[in-house]
Design a protein around this motif. Structure first.
Motif, PDB file in Angstrom:
ATOM      1  N   ARG A  92       0.838  -1.201   0.000  1.00 29.83           N
ATOM      2  CA  ARG A  92       0.000   0.000   0.000  1.00 29.83           C
ATOM      3  C   ARG A  92       0.876   1.256   0.000  1.00 29.83           C
ATOM      4  O   ARG A  92       0.583   2.225  -0.682  1.00 29.83           O
ATOM      5  CB  ARG A  92      -0.923  -0.009   1.200  1.00 29.83           C
ATOM      6  CG  ARG A  92      -1.902   1.165   1.172  1.00 29.83           C
ATOM      7  CD  ARG A  92      -3.013   0.996   2.132  1.00 29.83           C
ATOM      8  NE  ARG A  92      -3.822  -0.138   1.706  1.00 29.83           N
ATOM      9  CZ  ARG A  92      -4.623  -0.808   2.513  1.00 29.83           C
ATOM     10  NH1 ARG A  92      -4.739  -0.473   3.763  1.00 29.83           N
ATOM     11  NH2 ARG A  92      -5.327  -1.818   2.061  1.00 29.83           N
ATOM     12  N   ALA A 143      -5.587  -2.255  -2.690  1.00 28.38           N
ATOM     13  CA  ALA A 143      -5.397  -1.057  -1.872  1.00 28.38           C
ATOM     14  C   ALA A 143      -6.707  -0.535  -1.303  1.00 28.38           C
ATOM     15  O   ALA A 143      -6.701   0.433  -0.561  1.00 28.38           O
ATOM     16  CB  ALA A 143      -4.719   0.037  -2.693  1.00 28.38           C
ATOM     17  N   GLN A 144      -7.817  -1.139  -1.660  1.00 22.98           N
ATOM     18  CA  GLN A 144      -9.099  -0.632  -1.143  1.00 22.98           C
ATOM     19  C   GLN A 144      -9.591  -1.476  -0.008  1.00 22.98           C
ATOM     20  O   GLN A 144      -9.275  -2.606   0.154  1.00 22.98           O
ATOM     21  CB  GLN A 144     -10.136  -0.585  -2.255  1.00 22.98           C
ATOM     22  CG  GLN A 144      -9.849   0.513  -3.240  1.00 22.98           C
ATOM     23  CD  GLN A 144     -10.891   0.564  -4.334  1.00 22.98           C
ATOM     24  OE1 GLN A 144     -11.269  -0.432  -4.909  1.00 22.98           O
ATOM     25  NE2 GLN A 144     -11.349   1.754  -4.633  1.00 22.98           N
ATOM     26  N   LEU A 187       0.697   4.202  -2.651  1.00 21.63           N
ATOM     27  CA  LEU A 187       0.480   5.594  -2.241  1.00 21.63           C
ATOM     28  C   LEU A 187       1.610   6.484  -2.753  1.00 21.63           C
ATOM     29  O   LEU A 187       1.371   7.635  -3.147  1.00 21.63           O
ATOM     30  CB  LEU A 187       0.346   5.694  -0.726  1.00 21.63           C
ATOM     31  CG  LEU A 187      -0.858   4.985  -0.099  1.00 21.63           C
ATOM     32  CD1 LEU A 187      -0.839   5.134   1.416  1.00 21.63           C
ATOM     33  CD2 LEU A 187      -2.169   5.455  -0.685  1.00 21.63           C
ATOM     34  N   ASP A 212     -10.194   2.832  -9.865  1.00 19.63           N
ATOM     35  CA  ASP A 212     -10.914   1.802  -9.121  1.00 19.63           C
ATOM     36  C   ASP A 212     -10.401   0.415  -9.512  1.00 19.63           C
ATOM     37  O   ASP A 212     -10.134  -0.424  -8.654  1.00 19.63           O
ATOM     38  CB  ASP A 212     -12.419   1.925  -9.380  1.00 19.63           C
ATOM     39  CG  ASP A 212     -13.230   0.965  -8.537  1.00 19.63           C
ATOM     40  OD1 ASP A 212     -12.981   0.886  -7.313  1.00 19.63           O
ATOM     41  OD2 ASP A 212     -14.112   0.289  -9.097  1.00 19.63           O
ATOM     42  N   LEU A 219      -6.773  -0.015  -8.149  1.00 11.72           N
ATOM     43  CA  LEU A 219      -6.745  -0.178  -6.694  1.00 11.72           C
ATOM     44  C   LEU A 219      -7.291  -1.539  -6.280  1.00 11.72           C
ATOM     45  O   LEU A 219      -6.778  -2.162  -5.344  1.00 11.72           O
ATOM     46  CB  LEU A 219      -7.511   0.951  -6.017  1.00 11.72           C
ATOM     47  CG  LEU A 219      -6.877   2.340  -6.147  1.00 11.72           C
ATOM     48  CD1 LEU A 219      -7.808   3.408  -5.619  1.00 11.72           C
ATOM     49  CD2 LEU A 219      -5.535   2.402  -5.466  1.00 11.72           C
ATOM     50  N   GLN A 247      -6.992   7.420   3.641  1.00 14.18           N
ATOM     51  CA  GLN A 247      -5.625   7.195   3.166  1.00 14.18           C
ATOM     52  C   GLN A 247      -5.146   8.331   2.261  1.00 14.18           C
ATOM     53  O   GLN A 247      -3.944   8.501   2.059  1.00 14.18           O
ATOM     54  CB  GLN A 247      -5.528   5.883   2.400  1.00 14.18           C
ATOM     55  CG  GLN A 247      -5.708   4.664   3.250  1.00 14.18           C
ATOM     56  CD  GLN A 247      -5.599   3.421   2.409  1.00 14.18           C
ATOM     57  OE1 GLN A 247      -4.487   3.005   2.093  1.00 14.18           O
ATOM     58  NE2 GLN A 247      -6.724   2.854   2.034  1.00 14.18           N
ATOM     59  N   VAL A 248      -6.094   9.114   1.726  1.00 17.24           N
ATOM     60  CA  VAL A 248      -5.733  10.231   0.860  1.00 17.24           C
ATOM     61  C   VAL A 248      -4.793  11.205   1.564  1.00 17.24           C
ATOM     62  O   VAL A 248      -3.953  11.842   0.919  1.00 17.24           O
ATOM     63  CB  VAL A 248      -7.002  10.966   0.343  1.00 17.24           C
ATOM     64  CG1 VAL A 248      -7.729  11.699   1.455  1.00 17.24           C
ATOM     65  CG2 VAL A 248      -6.657  11.936  -0.778  1.00 17.24           C
ATOM     66  N   LEU A 264     -10.003   5.982  -1.787  1.00 14.96           N
ATOM     67  CA  LEU A 264      -9.088   5.550  -0.723  1.00 14.96           C
ATOM     68  C   LEU A 264      -9.514   5.992   0.674  1.00 14.96           C
ATOM     69  O   LEU A 264      -8.884   5.601   1.653  1.00 14.96           O
ATOM     70  CB  LEU A 264      -7.679   6.074  -0.999  1.00 14.96           C
ATOM     71  CG  LEU A 264      -6.992   5.494  -2.228  1.00 14.96           C
ATOM     72  CD1 LEU A 264      -5.747   6.287  -2.566  1.00 14.96           C
ATOM     73  CD2 LEU A 264      -6.654   4.036  -1.996  1.00 14.96           C
ATOM     74  N   TYR A 310      -8.984  10.288  -5.345  1.00 13.06           N
ATOM     75  CA  TYR A 310      -8.260   9.571  -4.298  1.00 13.06           C
ATOM     76  C   TYR A 310      -9.092   9.499  -3.016  1.00 13.06           C
ATOM     77  O   TYR A 310      -9.145   8.469  -2.351  1.00 13.06           O
ATOM     78  CB  TYR A 310      -6.924  10.234  -3.993  1.00 13.06           C
ATOM     79  CG  TYR A 310      -5.865  10.170  -5.073  1.00 13.06           C
ATOM     80  CD1 TYR A 310      -6.042   9.453  -6.258  1.00 13.06           C
ATOM     81  CD2 TYR A 310      -4.671  10.842  -4.911  1.00 13.06           C
ATOM     82  CE1 TYR A 310      -5.055   9.407  -7.227  1.00 13.06           C
ATOM     83  CE2 TYR A 310      -3.674  10.799  -5.876  1.00 13.06           C
ATOM     84  CZ  TYR A 310      -3.870  10.086  -7.034  1.00 13.06           C
ATOM     85  OH  TYR A 310      -2.887  10.037  -7.993  1.00 13.06           O
TER      86      TYR A 310
END
Length: 169
Positions: A8, A168-169, A12, A160, A163, A49-50, A46, A42
């Motif tokens: 992740r 990552a989601q 990022l 989407d 990720l 996490q943004v 996310l 983002y």
């Protein structure tokens, strides 16, 4: 929420590089940028996490352009946009809605960035700073609206998919 794991964190970092790269690539066009759209995307995809991405981006901008008074405002303006998106994301909003949000952010950008000048030089300095950049804020508003309206759906689908693929989601 704990800290990001290695995979992740790498993702990022790449998304941060996309923010900075898009900003640098369009720097010759005054206040025409993809950063606002990407921050919206983002934040939608996310969640909180943004903020990892935003503060890395702001730090890199300071390293690239210097840590002037303008930089102080970047510590909160991008977070304000992300926070607004996080508050509004509970609704299934169409691209037009996010284009309006992005346009409004562009229009208010100068006023938001004037706050450090209020602290440093008083109301006259802040108002002068804001009024001097009002024309650029209008361009920022229009550019943000058009870019978001045109690119929101395809970039949302692309991000989407990426990720989801990389977990990552």
């Amino acid at each position: 929420m704990g800290g990001p794991n290695a995979r992740r964190l790498a993702l990022l970092g790449i998304l941060t590089a996309v923010l900075l790269g898009s900003q640098v690539a369009l720097a010759a066009l005054p206040n025409v940028e993809l950063v606002s759209l990407l921050v919206i995307l983002y934040a939608l995809l996310l969640g909180r996490q943004v903020f990892w991405i935003l503060y890395a981006f702001v730090l890199l901008e300071g390293c690239l352009y210097g840590f002037g008074l303008w930089w102080v405002s970047y510590l909160y303006v991008w977070a304000a946009l992300a926070g607004a998106v996080l508050l509004l994301r509970r609704t299934e909003a169409p691209a037009l809605f996010w284009a309006i949000v992005s346009g409004f952010f562009g229009l208010s950008f100068g006023a938001l960035c004037a706050l450090p000048y209020l602290a440093a030089g008083g109301a006259a300095a802040a108002v002068s700073y804001w009024l001097a950049g009002l024309g650029f804020d209008l361009i920022h508003c229009g550019g943000n609206f058009v870019l978001c309206l045109l690119l929101f759906r395809p970039l949302y689908r692309l991000l989407d998919r990426l990720l989801r693929r990389y977990g990552a989601q």
